[in-house]
Design an enzyme around this catalytic site. Structure first.
Site, PDB file in Angstrom:
ATOM      1  N   GLY A  83       0.796  -1.210   0.000  1.00 15.48           N
ATOM      2  CA  GLY A  83       0.000   0.000   0.000  1.00 15.48           C
ATOM      3  C   GLY A  83       0.833   1.265   0.000  1.00 15.48           C
ATOM      4  N   GLY A  85       4.680   1.251  -0.842  1.00 15.45           N
ATOM      5  CA  GLY A  85       5.823   1.269  -1.724  1.00 15.45           C
ATOM      6  C   GLY A  85       5.844   0.098  -2.683  1.00 15.45           C
ATOM      7  N   ASP A 198       5.292  -5.340  13.029  1.00 14.43           N
ATOM      8  CA  ASP A 198       4.604  -5.937  11.879  1.00 14.43           C
ATOM      9  C   ASP A 198       5.305  -7.229  11.462  1.00 14.43           C
ATOM     10  OD1 ASP A 198       2.706  -6.269   9.922  1.00 14.43           O
ATOM     11  OD2 ASP A 198       3.684  -4.946   8.475  1.00 14.43           O
TER      12      ASP A 198
END
Length: 964
Positions: A83, A85, A198
């Site tokens: 979303g 790069g 993440d």
């Protein structure tokens, strides 16, 4: 452009997908073609340009293409997009190095949040220098002002792709080893003051050597507060892998425990082929993680080790403080597991979970306390009454043994019918994951109802509850009485009476299992409820035949005649109901067992029947077990068989037979730790099964753990004092552990013939006499040996007579014996040229005869048929045989190289009469190795201690693990 080239270009749709229509390159300059193809179109006209001229022009041409050059990098192709790069594979212009280059997407150029996050990722990665963190090379900015940075190019792809490609195939050891390295890298990042936030399989990349590298620090958070790069962002990571607190807490409140949760979710996914929580949408997954405890790992992958389940559970605790407090602590436990040492964490006990729940739900907790107080008062009052309700005495321990039902029918032939009902109920209960159900073999010892001591039975079988019952069949009616007993307190928890026709009794086992589960307060999963409600057939006569066959299976003692009768009953049931999947599956299993006696027809029938059972009922656990057995024993396709058995174990979590098959495959795959642990679980479910106990004891022999092997054989003799095999095992341990074959022979004295029907004890006594070099005693045993052939391997008596003569130096006599034995062994090998054990025996014969080339050819043929790369367990034995043959025919260097490698290797040690065993005792005692005694390398081995295998410590660790 000629017409053919134009057609090729337009047919690819290159102008819309960014690739050259001619060669597929991503660098375009016009009309959908790259520079190379565009030049070639110009040079192709009427064949005027040669290939050499074309090549020289391309070498000198510089076609500017600003779209596909970023700074000092040539863009080769796009390899990923998110979303924020896009990532390219690129070549650094001056060094020629291939890199991964990440650039912010153009439409994010005006997004302050996206630019901040992108720059933060570069800043975070630049701060870290660790072999398992993807290194950043250079940060730059393109001519249009968009930032980019270059990183190491991970040629092995992502962990997500690797896990998907090897689903159901990879070994847990591999994943644990990889995650331990990732955890070390994350611990390094945490100590550097950085949270990742993440972590998920797509953000762990693999290099060419499959070493992991953590990437994508786009959501990273500085714990020191010195950087404000994260303060404007609210994104919270990848659902399914983020900690529950990430979805509801501010970034500043997160701790390293959030990344620990993600590491646990990744490990869970790798081991179970799915993340802990799955749902129809993102919100569903997040909601589950926030409100529900994570599922137990072994509820999804039952064959896995209990310690791995504990490690995953600790990582996935909902409360951060209940998890490993550092990623380094997690790495420590993963590494301890790999080394076979006890892990440090322990399962969270029920009181602790209750306390945590009360803290999250204070209002409900107060209400629960009041209810419990009231319940205690009511129970106290009711306990004073004589007639208490069964539900008031239900124990929380969810373990049960279903004892053999008593047959009260006037027709005693209905005993098999009664046994079938009992086994059907037991099998239905065994499908329930929340119960521990003891297997049929262990409860058969309590066939007689008279004198049953329930407390003693419970202690012997390790259960808190026992179900007993009676069956009376008269014509078309069946009367079943059952009662559930708490053996600790000798109290009846529940009882029921069923009076039905045979037709109406179909599905009774599911009803009983459901009611028993309710009485024991066992949770039933939706699929378990559906399975228990499913009737196996609607044909009462077919069901009656099936129950008779099932009852006969309980008393089969490896007799081909008994197997034949049983499979005929299943066949008659199938004839009445061709859609009876369970009967197809059970008949397939019987045929596989018959096929193990070298019946090719039975093996073929087993495969056909298993496939038909799966076609009729794709989710039937018995059908997957049947197919697994065919793949295991017939095809030796261990990977495919393990997949089928894993499915069967998920459906039938209390089936020790399936666990035994899984443990056997683990041995062949060299997964000895998991094999020992799985055999242990099988013993817990079938504690009085002499075969399971014996196989587990053998596994300790194979890993050279003599003390535990001894304990295992002694346990077999406690249950089955007539076990000749267990006695032989103890006799050989006197050799292996104490170098004392005389003591071993003494243990085998006085064994009556009735428990040695195939004279395997006699063969062991002969071999022990040979080890003691009592050749006169060995000759006498052969003279008294009443069987023409050996009970192991099919060798005639002349083969043993020749070996005895050769050991004494009577070469001429020995060769006459060997010549007499040769035709039988050669014919036996021709009957099954793909059987490595046959080539092994023939190679030994030729070696004794000094037919060097023939001996080496046959020994190498056995190794080629089943190499260690395909079957670690048997392959090591065949390699050991090659060592012995080499020694016998004068190839000392080859023999020594193999001995040195195999001496610390699990596997090449067995009995009786395995002269190729590679143990110090065998090398010291067997006459076959005499030709090496002057070899310095051999002398050095004999002078030293027996090397421990890496599994010796693992074997001991199995017994020390929690819950064992």
């Amino acid at each position: 452009m000629n017409s053919a080239s134009h057609l090729r270009a337009t047919s690819t749709g290159s102008s819309t997908n960014g690739r050259c229509g001619e060669c597929g390159a991503t660098t375009l300059v016009g009309q959908g073609l790259c520079a190379n193809c565009l030049l070639q179109e110009g040079l192709e006209a009427k064949g005027e340009a040669s290939a050499e001229v074309f090549a020289s022009i391309l070498a000198e041409a510089e076609v500017p293409d600003q779209h596909w050059r970023l700074g000092n990098y040539h863009i080769l192709e796009e390899i990923g997009r998110g979303g924020m790069g896009v990532i390219y594979r690129a070549r650094q212009r001056h060094s020629g190095r291939i890199v991964a280059l990440k650039r912010v997407l153009a439409y994010n150029a005006d997004s302050h949040e996206a630019l901040v996050r992108f720059r933060r990722e570069a800043e975070a990665a630049a701060q870290l220098d660790h072999p398992n963190i993807l290194p950043l090379y250079e940060v730059g900015e393109s001519e249009d002002g968009l930032p980019y940075f270059s990183m190491k190019f991970a040629t092995g792809g992502s962990l997500r792709a690797a896990a998907a490609a090897t689903a159901g195939q990879s070994q847990p050891d591999e994943w644990v080893r990889l995650l331990a390295k990732v955890a070390r890298a994350i611990d390094y990042a945490h100590r550097a003051g950085l949270l990742h936030r993440d972590l998920q399989p797509g953000n762990i990349l693999l290099d060419a050597g499959c070493q992991p590298m953590v990437s994508d620090f786009g959501l990273a958070k500085w714990m020191t507060g010195e950087s404000d790069l994260t303060k404007t962002l609210t994104s919270f990571g990848t659902p399914g892998y983020i900690a529950p607190e990430q979805a509801e807490s501010a970034a500043g409140e997160l701790t390293p425990a959030a990344d620990v949760y993600s590491l646990g979710a990744i490990l869970f996914n790798l081991l179970a082929d799915r993340p802990p929580f799955i749902g129809a949408n993102v919100l569903s997954v997040i909601r589950q993680a926030a409100t529900n405890p994570a599922p137990k790992l072994r509820s999804i992958a039952p064959s896995l080790d209990r310690d791995l389940e504990t490690i995953c559970a600790r990582c996935l605790e909902r409360e951060p403080k209940a998890r490993y407090q550092t990623a380094g602590d997690l790495a420590d436990d993963l590494e301890r597991w790999l080394e076979g040492r006890p892990i440090l964490t322990r399962p969270v006990l029920l009181p602790a979970r209750a306390w945590r729940w009360s803290r999250r739900n204070p209002v409900l907790a107060v209400a629960a306390v009041l209810c419990l107080s009231l319940g205690a008062m009511v129970t106290g009052l009711l306990s004073q009454q004589d007639a208490a309700s069964p539900t008031e005495t239900i124990r929380s321990d969810k373990s049960i043994a279903v004892l053999p039902f008593e047959n009260l029918s006037d027709d005693k032939e209905n005993s098999h019918f009664a046994a079938g009902i009992q086994d059907d109920v037991l099998t239905s209960l065994a499908q329930i994951h929340d119960l521990k159900v003891i297997s049929r073999t262990s409860v058969m010892a309590y066939q007689k109802k008279e004198g049953r001591n329930m407390r003693a039975i419970g202690q012997a079988l390790g259960v808190a509850n026992v179900l007993e019952g009676t069956i009376r069949r008269a014509g078309n009616r069946v009367l079943v009485n059952v009662q559930l007993i708490d053996v600790q307190n000798d109290r009846h928890l529940w009882a029921e009476r069923y009076d039905r026709t045979v037709a109406d009794s179909i599905g009774l086992q599911g009803e009983l299992a459901t009611q028993i589960a309710a009485a024991l307060r066992a949770r039933l999963a939706p699929e378990e409820k559906a399975s228990l409600k499913t009737k196996p057939t609607n044909n009462p006569e077919a069901y009656s035949l099936y129950l008779q066959a099932l009852g006969r299976e309980a008393v089969i003692n490896n007799s081909t005649d008994e197997y034949d009768v049983t499979q005929q009953l299943y066949l008659r049931a199938i004839a009445l109901d061709p859609k009876f999947a369970l009967a197809w599956a059970r008949r397939s299993i019987i045929h596989s067992k018959l096929g193990s006696y070298s019946s090719t027809q039975a093996r073929r029938a087993a495969r056909t029947e298993a496939e038909e059972a799966l076609r009729l009922s794709p989710s039937l656990g018995e059908a997957h077990a049947a197919l697994g057995l065919s793949l295991y024993w017939d095809d030796k396709n261990y990977r495919a068989a393990l997949q089928e058995f894993s499915i069967a174990a998920a459906v039938l979590p209390n089936d020790p037979n399936v666990l035994g098959y899984i443990a056997g495959i683990y041995r062949r795959q060299g997964r000895w730790r998991e094999s020992l642990a799985t055999f242990q679980r099988a013993q817990e479910l079938d504690p009085r099964n002499r075969e399971v106990l014996f196989l587990a004891a053998n596994s300790h022999v194979f890993v050279r753990d003599w003390p535990r092997a001894r304990a295992g054989y002694e346990r077999v003799l406690q249950i089955a004092p007539d076990s000749a095999l267990a006695r032989i095992g103890l006799a050989y341990l006197e050799v292996l552990q104490n170098n004392n074959p005389a003591a071993g022979r003494k243990l085998l004295q006085g064994i009556p013939d009735e428990i040695d029907p195939d004279r395997i004890v006699t063969e062991a006594r002969w071999d022990l006499a040979m080890l003691e070099r009592d050749y006169a005693g060995a000759q006498k045993l052969l003279a008294d040996f009443t069987l023409k052939e050996s009970p192991v391997g099919g060798a005639p008596r002349t083969f043993y007579q020749g070996r005895t003569a050769l050991a004494q130096g009577e070469v001429g006599s020995a060769q006459r014996y060997f010549a007499a034995a040769a035709p039988a062994l050669e014919n036996w090998t021709r009957e099954d040229p793909n059987g490595p054990e046959r080539h092994v025996l023939l190679s030994l014969l030729y070696a004794y005869m000094q037919r060097k080339e023939d001996a080496l050819r046959e020994a190498r043929r056995a190794v080629a048929l089943e190499p260690e790369s395909e079957n670690v367990f048997h392959g090591a034995a065949w390699a050991a045989n090659l060592a012995l043959v080499s020694a016998l025919v004068g190839e000392a260097d080859q023999a020594m190289t193999l001995i040195e490698r195999l001496l610390p290797t699990p596997g090449p040690v067995e009995w009786p009469d395995f002269p190729m065993n590679i143990t110090l005792a065998d090398l010291r005692l067997r006459w076959e190795w005499d030709g090496l005694r002057g070899n310095p390398r051999f002398q050095k081995i004999l002078a030293g201690p027996e090397p421990e295998t890496i599994l010796t410590s693992i074997a001991s660790a199995v017994d020390r693990r929690p819950g064992r």
